[in-house]
Design a protein around this motif. Structure first.
Motif, PDB file in Angstrom:
ATOM      1  N   TYR A   5      35.213 -66.944   2.282  1.00 29.61           N
ATOM      2  CA  TYR A   5      36.411 -66.065   2.401  1.00 29.61           C
ATOM      3  C   TYR A   5      35.825 -64.684   3.102  1.00 29.61           C
ATOM      4  O   TYR A   5      34.903 -64.117   3.092  1.00 29.61           O
ATOM      5  N   THR A   6      36.989 -64.303   3.876  1.00 32.24           N
ATOM      6  CA  THR A   6      36.971 -63.136   4.636  1.00 32.24           C
ATOM      7  C   THR A   6      38.262 -62.244   4.017  1.00 32.24           C
ATOM      8  O   THR A   6      39.373 -62.669   4.091  1.00 32.24           O
ATOM      9  N   LEU A   7      37.861 -60.982   3.642  1.00 36.19           N
ATOM     10  CA  LEU A   7      38.922 -59.950   3.508  1.00 36.19           C
ATOM     11  C   LEU A   7      39.074 -58.901   4.236  1.00 36.19           C
ATOM     12  O   LEU A   7      38.235 -58.190   4.426  1.00 36.19           O
ATOM     13  N   TYR A   8      39.965 -59.077   5.095  1.00 36.51           N
ATOM     14  CA  TYR A   8      40.252 -57.902   6.181  1.00 36.51           C
ATOM     15  C   TYR A   8      41.322 -56.655   5.620  1.00 36.51           C
ATOM     16  O   TYR A   8      42.088 -56.924   4.647  1.00 36.51           O
ATOM     17  N   GLY A   9      40.637 -55.781   5.898  1.00 41.64           N
ATOM     18  CA  GLY A   9      41.420 -54.387   5.226  1.00 41.64           C
ATOM     19  C   GLY A   9      40.846 -53.260   5.848  1.00 41.64           C
ATOM     20  O   GLY A   9      40.354 -53.369   7.151  1.00 41.64           O
ATOM     21  N   THR A  10      41.015 -52.117   5.438  1.00 43.93           N
ATOM     22  CA  THR A  10      40.471 -50.845   5.637  1.00 43.93           C
ATOM     23  C   THR A  10      40.086 -50.065   4.769  1.00 43.93           C
ATOM     24  O   THR A  10      40.478 -49.991   3.651  1.00 43.93           O
ATOM     25  N   ASP A  11      39.253 -49.002   4.761  1.00 41.67           N
ATOM     26  CA  ASP A  11      38.854 -47.892   4.110  1.00 41.67           C
ATOM     27  C   ASP A  11      40.099 -47.151   3.577  1.00 41.67           C
ATOM     28  O   ASP A  11      40.862 -46.953   4.601  1.00 41.67           O
ATOM     29  N   CYS A  12      40.201 -46.427   2.558  1.00 40.24           N
ATOM     30  CA  CYS A  12      41.310 -45.768   1.754  1.00 40.24           C
ATOM     31  C   CYS A  12      42.457 -46.582   1.908  1.00 40.24           C
ATOM     32  O   CYS A  12      43.580 -45.804   2.162  1.00 40.24           O
ATOM     33  N   CYS A  13      42.642 -47.818   1.719  1.00 36.71           N
ATOM     34  CA  CYS A  13      44.019 -48.492   1.737  1.00 36.71           C
ATOM     35  C   CYS A  13      43.908 -49.021   0.163  1.00 36.71           C
ATOM     36  O   CYS A  13      43.341 -49.803  -0.278  1.00 36.71           O
ATOM     37  N   HIS A  14      44.909 -48.595  -0.571  1.00 37.79           N
ATOM     38  CA  HIS A  14      45.107 -48.966  -1.966  1.00 37.79           C
ATOM     39  C   HIS A  14      45.488 -50.425  -2.174  1.00 37.79           C
ATOM     40  O   HIS A  14      44.996 -50.924  -3.141  1.00 37.79           O
ATOM     41  N   LEU A  15      46.302 -50.522  -1.051  1.00 39.35           N
ATOM     42  CA  LEU A  15      46.573 -52.185  -1.352  1.00 39.35           C
ATOM     43  C   LEU A  15      45.249 -53.084  -0.743  1.00 39.35           C
ATOM     44  O   LEU A  15      45.117 -54.284  -1.733  1.00 39.35           O
ATOM     45  N   CYS A  16      44.355 -52.773  -0.170  1.00 41.95           N
ATOM     46  CA  CYS A  16      43.251 -53.449  -0.158  1.00 41.95           C
ATOM     47  C   CYS A  16      42.302 -53.384  -1.351  1.00 41.95           C
ATOM     48  O   CYS A  16      41.701 -54.375  -1.733  1.00 41.95           O
ATOM     49  N   GLU A  17      42.457 -52.160  -2.069  1.00 45.95           N
ATOM     50  CA  GLU A  17      41.479 -52.035  -3.311  1.00 45.95           C
ATOM     51  C   GLU A  17      42.069 -53.016  -4.258  1.00 45.95           C
ATOM     52  O   GLU A  17      41.455 -53.648  -5.216  1.00 45.95           O
ATOM     53  N   LEU A  18      43.392 -52.945  -4.390  1.00 44.48           N
ATOM     54  CA  LEU A  18      44.308 -53.922  -5.156  1.00 44.48           C
ATOM     55  C   LEU A  18      43.744 -55.698  -4.966  1.00 44.48           C
ATOM     56  O   LEU A  18      43.505 -56.371  -5.881  1.00 44.48           O
ATOM     57  N   ALA A  19      43.605 -55.834  -3.743  1.00 40.39           N
ATOM     58  CA  ALA A  19      43.291 -57.004  -3.298  1.00 40.39           C
ATOM     59  C   ALA A  19      41.881 -57.333  -3.729  1.00 40.39           C
ATOM     60  O   ALA A  19      41.659 -58.667  -4.094  1.00 40.39           O
ATOM     61  N   GLU A  20      41.000 -56.426  -3.447  1.00 41.40           N
ATOM     62  CA  GLU A  20      39.702 -56.598  -3.954  1.00 41.40           C
ATOM     63  C   GLU A  20      39.598 -57.131  -5.458  1.00 41.40           C
ATOM     64  O   GLU A  20      38.893 -57.929  -5.840  1.00 41.40           O
ATOM     65  N   GLN A  21      40.418 -56.231  -6.206  1.00 42.67           N
ATOM     66  CA  GLN A  21      40.641 -56.440  -7.775  1.00 42.67           C
ATOM     67  C   GLN A  21      40.980 -57.986  -8.152  1.00 42.67           C
ATOM     68  O   GLN A  21      40.539 -58.548  -8.964  1.00 42.67           O
ATOM     69  N   VAL A  22      41.785 -58.396  -7.161  1.00 41.90           N
ATOM     70  CA  VAL A  22      42.529 -59.800  -7.432  1.00 41.90           C
ATOM     71  C   VAL A  22      41.530 -60.913  -7.260  1.00 41.90           C
ATOM     72  O   VAL A  22      41.055 -61.697  -7.919  1.00 41.90           O
ATOM     73  N   CYS A  23      40.560 -60.542  -6.093  1.00 40.31           N
ATOM     74  CA  CYS A  23      39.503 -61.327  -5.811  1.00 40.31           C
ATOM     75  C   CYS A  23      38.373 -61.525  -6.723  1.00 40.31           C
ATOM     76  O   CYS A  23      37.789 -62.402  -7.387  1.00 40.31           O
ATOM     77  N   ILE A  24      38.089 -60.278  -7.426  1.00 41.25           N
ATOM     78  CA  ILE A  24      37.365 -60.125  -8.840  1.00 41.25           C
ATOM     79  C   ILE A  24      37.966 -60.738  -9.867  1.00 41.25           C
ATOM     80  O   ILE A  24      37.257 -61.757 -10.471  1.00 41.25           O
ATOM     81  N   SER A  25      39.232 -60.691  -9.942  1.00 39.79           N
ATOM     82  CA  SER A  25      40.048 -61.463 -11.249  1.00 39.79           C
ATOM     83  C   SER A  25      39.891 -62.967 -11.143  1.00 39.79           C
ATOM     84  O   SER A  25      39.879 -63.770 -12.034  1.00 39.79           O
ATOM     85  N   ALA A  26      39.768 -63.442  -9.912  1.00 38.72           N
ATOM     86  CA  ALA A  26      39.902 -64.901  -9.361  1.00 38.72           C
ATOM     87  C   ALA A  26      38.468 -65.436  -9.340  1.00 38.72           C
ATOM     88  O   ALA A  26      38.390 -66.834  -9.417  1.00 38.72           O
ATOM     89  N   GLY A  27      37.555 -64.661  -9.459  1.00 34.71           N
ATOM     90  CA  GLY A  27      36.039 -65.167  -9.711  1.00 34.71           C
ATOM     91  C   GLY A  27      35.362 -65.516  -8.347  1.00 34.71           C
ATOM     92  O   GLY A  27      34.682 -66.159  -8.373  1.00 34.71           O
ATOM     93  N   ILE A  28      36.129 -65.097  -7.249  1.00 33.50           N
ATOM     94  CA  ILE A  28      35.464 -65.211  -5.808  1.00 33.50           C
ATOM     95  C   ILE A  28      34.894 -64.326  -5.237  1.00 33.50           C
ATOM     96  O   ILE A  28      34.195 -64.383  -4.133  1.00 33.50           O
ATOM     97  N   MET A  29      34.914 -62.852  -5.613  1.00 30.84           N
ATOM     98  CA  MET A  29      34.318 -61.934  -4.909  1.00 30.84           C
ATOM     99  C   MET A  29      32.887 -62.029  -4.423  1.00 30.84           C
ATOM    100  O   MET A  29      32.892 -61.690  -3.397  1.00 30.84           O
ATOM    101  N   ALA A  30      32.103 -62.733  -4.955  1.00 28.88           N
ATOM    102  CA  ALA A  30      30.850 -63.009  -4.595  1.00 28.88           C
ATOM    103  C   ALA A  30      30.849 -63.684  -3.255  1.00 28.88           C
ATOM    104  O   ALA A  30      29.858 -63.895  -2.550  1.00 28.88           O
ATOM    105  N   CYS A  31      31.961 -64.509  -3.136  1.00 33.04           N
ATOM    106  CA  CYS A  31      32.078 -65.507  -1.838  1.00 33.04           C
ATOM    107  C   CYS A  31      32.817 -64.826  -0.756  1.00 33.04           C
ATOM    108  O   CYS A  31      33.120 -65.447   0.209  1.00 33.04           O
TER     109      CYS A  31
END
Length: 79
Positions: A5-31
């Motif tokens: 996967y690719t997660l497109y975002g930018t620094d200091c974006c609270h929605l991007c931080e939330l999306a990263e947390q969802v990826c962690i919860s889904a167990g895919i962040m390592a990918c």
């Protein structure tokens, strides 16, 4: 190693931080490869008003925010 996967975002974006947390919860962040769009004019044009965006690199399917773990499971590659 090629990331699934690719997660497109930018620094200091609270929605991007939330999306990263969802990826962690889904167990895919390592990918996931995180791409900051701020320094790429083409990516800003493509994703600037949509970020965060999660893309399955093999199928090219994209999820625009808001997305959750269940939605991620729908674009997971088939094993």
């Amino acid at each position: 190693m090629t990331k699934v996967y690719t997660l497109y975002g930018t620094d200091c974006c609270h929605l991007c931080e939330l999306a990263e947390q969802v990826c962690i919860s889904a167990g895919i962040m390592a990918c996931v490869e995180k791409i900051d769009i701020a320094n790429d004019e083409q990516l800003v044009d493509l994703y600037g008003v949509k970020i965060p965006v999660l893309k399955n690199n093999s199928t090219q399917q994209e999820l625009n925010w808001p997305f959750d773990a269940q939605m991620i499971s729908q674009i997971k590659p088939k094993l």
